[in-house]
Design a protein around this motif. Structure first.
Motif, mmCIF file in Angstrom:
data_model
loop_
_atom_site.group_PDB
_atom_site.id
_atom_site.type_symbol
_atom_site.label_atom_id
_atom_site.label_comp_id
_atom_site.label_asym_id
_atom_site.label_seq_id
_atom_site.Cartn_x
_atom_site.Cartn_y
_atom_site.Cartn_z
ATOM 1 N N ALA A 74 0.748 -1.148 0.570
ATOM 2 C CA ALA A 74 0.259 -0.152 0.431
ATOM 3 C C ALA A 74 0.978 1.075 0.552
ATOM 4 C CB ALA A 74 -1.323 -0.244 1.113
ATOM 5 N N SER A 75 2.261 0.943 0.429
ATOM 6 C CA SER A 75 3.315 2.256 0.146
ATOM 7 C C SER A 75 3.476 2.571 -1.159
ATOM 8 C CB SER A 75 4.246 2.075 1.519
ATOM 9 O OG SER A 75 4.597 0.705 1.229
ATOM 10 N N SER A 76 3.560 1.844 -2.247
ATOM 11 C CA SER A 76 3.525 1.708 -2.712
ATOM 12 C C SER A 76 2.593 2.821 -4.092
ATOM 13 C CB SER A 76 3.992 0.897 -4.432
ATOM 14 O OG SER A 76 5.142 -0.240 -3.259
ATOM 15 N N CYS A 77 3.112 3.931 -4.652
ATOM 16 C CA CYS A 77 1.930 4.885 -6.304
ATOM 17 C C CYS A 77 1.877 3.710 -7.355
ATOM 18 C CB CYS A 77 2.151 5.633 -6.179
ATOM 19 S SG CYS A 77 2.390 7.262 -5.517
ATOM 20 N N ILE A 78 0.639 3.375 -7.478
ATOM 21 C CA ILE A 78 0.637 2.198 -8.399
ATOM 22 C C ILE A 78 0.051 3.155 -9.851
ATOM 23 C CG2 ILE A 78 -1.064 0.169 -9.274
ATOM 24 C CD1 ILE A 78 0.624 0.079 -6.686
ATOM 25 N N ALA A 79 0.619 3.342 -11.419
ATOM 26 C CA ALA A 79 -0.031 3.823 -12.406
ATOM 27 C C ALA A 79 -0.191 2.450 -12.629
ATOM 28 C CB ALA A 79 1.872 4.173 -13.196
ATOM 29 N N LEU A 80 -1.567 2.395 -12.776
ATOM 30 C CA LEU A 80 -2.248 1.619 -14.094
ATOM 31 C C LEU A 80 -2.065 1.683 -15.567
ATOM 32 C CD1 LEU A 80 -5.335 0.520 -12.019
ATOM 33 C CD2 LEU A 80 -3.329 -0.682 -11.822
ATOM 34 N N ILE A 81 -1.693 0.356 -15.979
ATOM 35 C CA ILE A 81 -2.135 0.893 -17.554
ATOM 36 C C ILE A 81 -2.580 -0.066 -18.448
ATOM 37 C CG2 ILE A 81 -0.100 0.201 -19.358
ATOM 38 C CD1 ILE A 81 2.597 -0.451 -17.205
ATOM 39 N N PRO A 97 -1.721 4.565 -3.706
ATOM 40 C CA PRO A 97 -2.516 5.732 -4.299
ATOM 41 C C PRO A 97 -2.269 5.244 -5.716
ATOM 42 C CG PRO A 97 -0.946 6.255 -2.975
ATOM 43 C CD PRO A 97 -0.767 4.141 -2.824
ATOM 44 N N ILE A 98 -3.822 4.975 -6.722
ATOM 45 C CA ILE A 98 -3.709 4.723 -7.992
ATOM 46 C C ILE A 98 -4.135 6.003 -8.426
ATOM 47 C CG2 ILE A 98 -4.930 3.379 -9.369
ATOM 48 C CD1 ILE A 98 -6.350 1.785 -7.214
ATOM 49 N N PHE A 99 -3.261 5.936 -9.612
ATOM 50 C CA PHE A 99 -2.729 6.732 -11.206
ATOM 51 C C PHE A 99 -2.769 6.332 -12.023
ATOM 52 C CE2 PHE A 99 -0.386 8.014 -7.268
ATOM 53 C CZ PHE A 99 -0.767 9.799 -7.512
ATOM 54 N N GLU A 100 -3.448 6.482 -13.606
ATOM 55 C CA GLU A 100 -4.238 6.004 -13.732
ATOM 56 C C GLU A 100 -2.969 6.922 -15.572
ATOM 57 O OE1 GLU A 100 -8.180 5.080 -17.300
ATOM 58 O OE2 GLU A 100 -8.374 6.411 -15.409
ATOM 59 N N ARG A 112 3.682 13.343 -17.605
ATOM 60 C CA ARG A 112 2.686 14.271 -16.682
ATOM 61 C C ARG A 112 2.166 13.149 -15.334
ATOM 62 N NH1 ARG A 112 0.484 15.988 -21.469
ATOM 63 N NH2 ARG A 112 0.022 14.454 -22.180
ATOM 64 N N CYS A 113 2.061 11.975 -15.878
ATOM 65 C CA CYS A 113 1.332 10.973 -15.033
ATOM 66 C C CYS A 113 2.584 10.723 -13.501
ATOM 67 C CB CYS A 113 1.197 9.507 -15.476
ATOM 68 S SG CYS A 113 0.420 8.154 -13.892
ATOM 69 N N VAL A 114 3.699 10.784 -14.736
ATOM 70 C CA VAL A 114 5.489 10.582 -12.880
ATOM 71 C C VAL A 114 4.956 11.891 -12.356
ATOM 72 C CG1 VAL A 114 7.127 10.258 -12.838
ATOM 73 C CG2 VAL A 114 6.437 9.228 -14.832
ATOM 74 N N GLU A 115 5.022 12.726 -12.951
ATOM 75 C CA GLU A 115 5.216 14.565 -12.412
ATOM 76 C C GLU A 115 3.598 14.046 -11.032
ATOM 77 O OE1 GLU A 115 7.368 16.270 -11.862
ATOM 78 O OE2 GLU A 115 8.284 15.397 -14.070
ATOM 79 N N LYS A 116 2.233 13.656 -11.445
ATOM 80 C CA LYS A 116 1.399 13.603 -10.433
ATOM 81 C C LYS A 116 1.926 12.880 -9.031
ATOM 82 C CE LYS A 116 -1.853 14.425 -13.458
ATOM 83 N NZ LYS A 116 -3.123 13.585 -14.194
ATOM 84 N N ILE A 117 2.201 11.758 -9.418
ATOM 85 C CA ILE A 117 3.375 10.516 -8.731
ATOM 86 C C ILE A 117 4.201 11.476 -8.374
ATOM 87 C CG2 ILE A 117 3.992 8.567 -8.539
ATOM 88 C CD1 ILE A 117 2.604 7.107 -10.710
ATOM 89 N N VAL A 118 5.090 11.508 -8.605
ATOM 90 C CA VAL A 118 6.468 12.272 -7.582
ATOM 91 C C VAL A 118 5.925 13.185 -6.360
ATOM 92 C CG1 VAL A 118 8.351 13.958 -8.059
ATOM 93 C CG2 VAL A 118 8.050 11.987 -9.638
ATOM 94 N N PHE A 119 5.272 14.110 -7.427
ATOM 95 C CA PHE A 119 4.403 15.358 -6.092
ATOM 96 C C PHE A 119 3.446 14.823 -4.930
ATOM 97 C CE2 PHE A 119 0.808 17.830 -4.777
ATOM 98 C CZ PHE A 119 1.557 19.410 -4.388
ATOM 99 N N LYS A 120 3.093 13.470 -4.896
ATOM 100 C CA LYS A 120 2.288 13.116 -3.791
ATOM 101 C C LYS A 120 3.621 12.047 -3.200
ATOM 102 C CE LYS A 120 -0.924 9.542 -2.409
ATOM 103 N NZ LYS A 120 -1.215 10.123 -1.309
ATOM 104 N N LEU A 121 4.513 11.805 -3.522
ATOM 105 C CA LEU A 121 5.364 11.239 -3.068
ATOM 106 C C LEU A 121 6.426 11.714 -2.535
ATOM 107 C CD1 LEU A 121 6.934 8.175 -5.879
ATOM 108 C CD2 LEU A 121 5.687 7.786 -3.257
ATOM 109 N N LYS A 122 6.737 13.350 -2.922
ATOM 110 C CA LYS A 122 7.060 14.456 -1.805
ATOM 111 C C LYS A 122 6.108 14.713 -1.060
ATOM 112 C CE LYS A 122 10.450 16.073 -6.131
ATOM 113 N NZ LYS A 122 10.462 17.398 -6.571
ATOM 114 N N SER A 123 5.250 15.223 -0.775
ATOM 115 C CA SER A 123 3.735 15.447 -0.387
ATOM 116 C C SER A 123 3.690 14.417 0.811
ATOM 117 C CB SER A 123 2.591 16.005 -0.548
ATOM 118 O OG SER A 123 1.602 14.336 -0.965
#
Length: 132
Positions: A74-81, A97-100, A112-123
């Motif tokens: 659950a600690s990993s961000c998931i980019a669903l492909i 956390p899920i990103f599409e 763009r997807c990675v930037e959203k994930i990185v923002f979440k990880l940094k926060s």
């Protein structure tokens, strides 16, 4: 620069090549492993807990022995492909956390997807107790 570990789970060889290339283009991502079936996902996440999991929603099970997507960290961000929009998918989803990331995937959409994930990880890092 902060670097984020990731794994790629995809069963299409051309998609593996493309997404691996996209990951390698970014200085902030490190690709730790690639799997093409659920059994390989189980082995990869038992060895390490990646910051980001790029995950194709529909992959062969292999010898998964009951392992399912709900057991991803659950600690990993998931980019669903997927070629299936997430709101239409009726299967089990991971807990993190899920990103599409919809197919076909351009480098611009990937970034763009990675930037959203990185923002979440940094926060999350900034909100953690004891961080400076």
């Amino acid at each position: 620069m902060q670097r984020y570990s990731c794994i790629l789970i995809e069963d299409d060889a051309m998609a593996i090549d493309m997404i691996s290339d996209y990951i390698n283009r970014r200085d902030d991502l490190i690709l730790f492993g690639i799997g093409s079936e659920l059994a390989e996902v189980k082995r990869l996440v038992q060895k390490l807990t990646p910051n980001i999991i790029f995950l194709d929603l529909i992959i062969p099970p292999g010898e998964s022995n009951g392992f399912h997507l709900g057991q991803l960290p659950a600690s990993s961000c998931i980019a669903l492909i997927s070629g299936i929009p997430l709101h239409l998918y009726r299967g089990p989803l991971p807990a993190g956390p899920i990103f599409e990331l919809s197919k076909p995937i351009s480098y611009a959409n990937f970034s763009r997807c990675v930037e959203k994930i990185v923002f979440k990880l940094k926060s999350e890092i900034c909100e953690s107790p004891g961080t400076v």
